[in-house]
Design an enzyme around this catalytic site. Structure first.
Site, PDB file in Angstrom:
ATOM      1  CB  CYS A 393      -0.981   0.037   1.263  1.00 42.23           C
ATOM      2  SG  CYS A 393      -2.235   1.028   0.947  1.00 42.23           S
ATOM      3  CG  HIS A 519      -3.614  -3.666   2.604  1.00 43.48           C
ATOM      4  ND1 HIS A 519      -2.796  -3.454   3.707  1.00 43.48           N
ATOM      5  CD2 HIS A 519      -4.346  -2.453   2.309  1.00 43.48           C
ATOM      6  CE1 HIS A 519      -2.938  -1.963   3.753  1.00 43.48           C
ATOM      7  NE2 HIS A 519      -3.689  -1.569   2.895  1.00 43.48           N
ATOM      8  CD  GLU A 521      -1.379  -6.651   4.986  1.00 46.25           C
ATOM      9  OE1 GLU A 521      -1.584  -5.515   5.350  1.00 46.25           O
ATOM     10  OE2 GLU A 521      -1.077  -6.798   3.941  1.00 46.25           O
TER      11      GLU A 521
END
Length: 559
Positions: A393, A519, A521
């Site tokens: 990001c 993102h 994750e």
């Protein structure tokens, strides 16, 4: 068969791990072949955590449908296969917002709108909606019993037992057995008082998860069972563990899932936990370690990057490595002019000493201009020294700015977020947000499709050229500068299907330099590590081995 419910509450203090407890119970029930769904109620008045400070609330977890939710939903997704959405996390603010909208619309036909039954009915309806397509719904009530703001939620789950009966509801209460150092003993009184508080509002816990940093003796469990009116086998010792992925195995050993199924009158097969046992074995028996530096803005509070840290752990576990993370405050890497007066002077390269020795460098997401120059220095160090770099990001936006300044020669290049007067706006506000000043929910949120360039690092990692990832950002790469940056060697390897947004950038001549606007994750699980984190950790370990070999050669030369 209609769904049955497990309600998870907490007492004595906050941060006892209710979310992990709920996720671990869900994991065990899934391992027995049951379909589960999980939800969390947060008692605060914010509509969602999207505008809350990471220092106060930790990370904001984003679901596929773009909901900004509590970080506990990250635990739910990592431990189970439940597909979560905005329906799985409700706050007091959102509940009241829905009720007031209905009242203004005239839905209550002139009635006096009250906490009971209107607020509690809204809460119960939300639970039933989540439980519509599963065998067991696990509902976590945020906060601590005794808090004023959580009372409507506790009243709602009390009513759920009245509505559905004992065979369809289980109350799990997470509590604390503290060790008093001066007396050299564990104390049960806080647990007794917490259960007493629950009883005062009409809820009798069925299972007690007693958090402790050491073993809880059998006679102490008997005492708790007697004073708290629960079965002795339902007093569970929930000891601290080094790896959170051991919690489901510990719960299984203590029989938490068997108890819950017994109380719910559900017959299920024995759990298959072999893959979880393998993960825990890897966690405690690594073949080597890998050292990663995370250069961020909110590193003082690690929960601000909870999913990020866990995704790195997953990548390390996949390679049977121990993860060693060093949190570096980005502001600490900023270069200062010695003429700044009272500030200590730094040469332009002093930051390199702080970054030397790491196997890989990661710059995560964030908002605002604080620490940006430090991030740019970290990225420059990684690029120039062939250290594996992973940007997420803001980490992609700063990578583009650094490349524009130091490779393409665009002096003063910046983002419109950090410097509105920059001569080179490499990053600018999303076009659809022009003129939008409200902060809440006004970002590019949720899952979006991305097309990958064949042969790129990203395409090799994913094993496909079309992916879907979750986003949370207000700014984008300015494609007017694409010819300049690609001419300088940067490669844009991921874009939206309509080519509007740039999603991934890479440097093909670098061992591993990849930055993405999304993102990743949020989609990583211990049993299914995310491809980008897996490959970043692998590249970092390869760099570690290379540096070791180089050190050996240099030592031999000196000898």
């Amino acid at each position: 068969m209609s769904a049955k419910y497990i309600f998870v509450t907490g007492g004595v203090v906050s941060s006892l791990g209710k979310g992990l407890a709920a996720a671990s119970i869900g994991c065990l029930l899934e391992a027995r072949g049951l379909k589960v769904n999980l939800m969390k109620f947060d008692p605060y008045l914010n509509v969602d955590p999207g505008t809350m400070s990471p220092f106060q609330h930790g990370e904001v977890f984003v679901t596929d449908d773009g909901a900004e939710t509590d970080l506990d939903l990250g635990h739910y997704e990592r431990f189970t296969h439940a597909r979560l959405s905005r329906d799985n996390n409700l706050t007091t603010g959102r509940i009241y917002e829905q009720i007031i909208t209905k009242e203004r619309r005239g839905d209550y036909l002139g009635k006096t709108v009250q906490v009971i039954p209107h607020v509690t009915n809204e809460i119960k309806n939300a639970m039933r909606k989540v439980a519509a397509d599963c065998d067991v719904a696990i509902v976590e009530i945020g906060g601590t019993v005794g808090d004023i703001e959580s009372l409507p939620f506790l009243e709602a789950i009390r009513q759920m037992r009245q509505d559905l009966g004992r065979d369809n509801t289980v109350f799990v209460h997470v509590t604390l057995i503290p060790w008093i150092a001066a007396a050299q003993e564990l104390k049960t009184k806080p647990t007794q008082h917490s259960v007493k508080e629950m009883l005062s509002i009409g809820i009798q816990p069925d299972i007690l998860l007693c958090r402790s940093d050491r073993p809880v003796p059998r006679d102490m469990r008997s005492k708790i069972a007697l004073f708290c009116n629960v079965e002795e086998k339902a007093v569970i010792a929930a000891r601290d563990v080094a790896s959170i992925y051991e919690v489901p195995l510990n719960f299984a050993n203590e029989g938490v899932d068997e108890l819950a199924l017994h109380y719910l009158r559900i017959d299920a097969k024995a759990p298959d936990l072999d893959r979880w046992k393998d993960i825990v074995h890897r966690a405690y028996n690594p073949s080597d370690e890998v050292s990663i530096a995370i250069v961020g803005k909110y590193v003082e509070y690690e929960d601000s990057y909870k999913s990020l840290k866990e995704a790195l752990v997953h990548g390390a576990l996949a390679a049977n490595l121990k993860l060693k993370v060093t949190w570096i405050e980005a502001e600490g890497l900023e270069t200062r002019d010695p003429a700044d007066g009272d500030q200590p002077g730094k040469s332009n390269r002093d930051y390199e000493a702080q970054l030397a020795g790491f196997d890989g460098i990661l710059v995560p997401g964030g908002f605002g201009k604080r620490g940006i120059e430090g991030m740019l220095n970290a990225i420059r160090y990684a690029r120039e020294n062939n250290v594996p770099y992973f940007g997420i990001c803001l980490g992609m936006q700063t990578a583009c700015i650094e490349y524009a300044r130091n490779v393409c020669g665009l002096t003063g290049a910046n983002s419109g977020e950090f410097d509105p007067a920059t001569p080179h706006r490499i990053i600018y506000k999303l076009r659809e947000l022009t003129g939008v000043e409200e902060m809440g929910g006004t970002m590019r949120l949720g899952a979006w499709t991305c097309i990958l360039e064949p042969g790129s690092l990203a395409a090799k990692a994913y094993g496909t050229t079309e992916i879907s990832e979750r986003h949370r950002h207000r700014y984008e790469f300015n494609r007017e500068y694409e010819p300049v940056l690609t001419g300088g060697g940067l490669r844009l390897t991921g874009t939206t299907p309509d080519s509007t947004y740039v999603e991934i950038v890479e440097i093909p001549t670098h061992p591993f330099f990849l930055a993405c606007q999304f993102h990743p994750e949020f989609k990583s699980k211990p049993l299914e590590p995310h491809p980008l984190f897996r490959d970043f950790v692998a590249a970092s370990y390869k760099n570690r081995e290379l540096q070791k070999a180089r050190a050996v050669v240099e030592a031999e030369v000196r000898a």
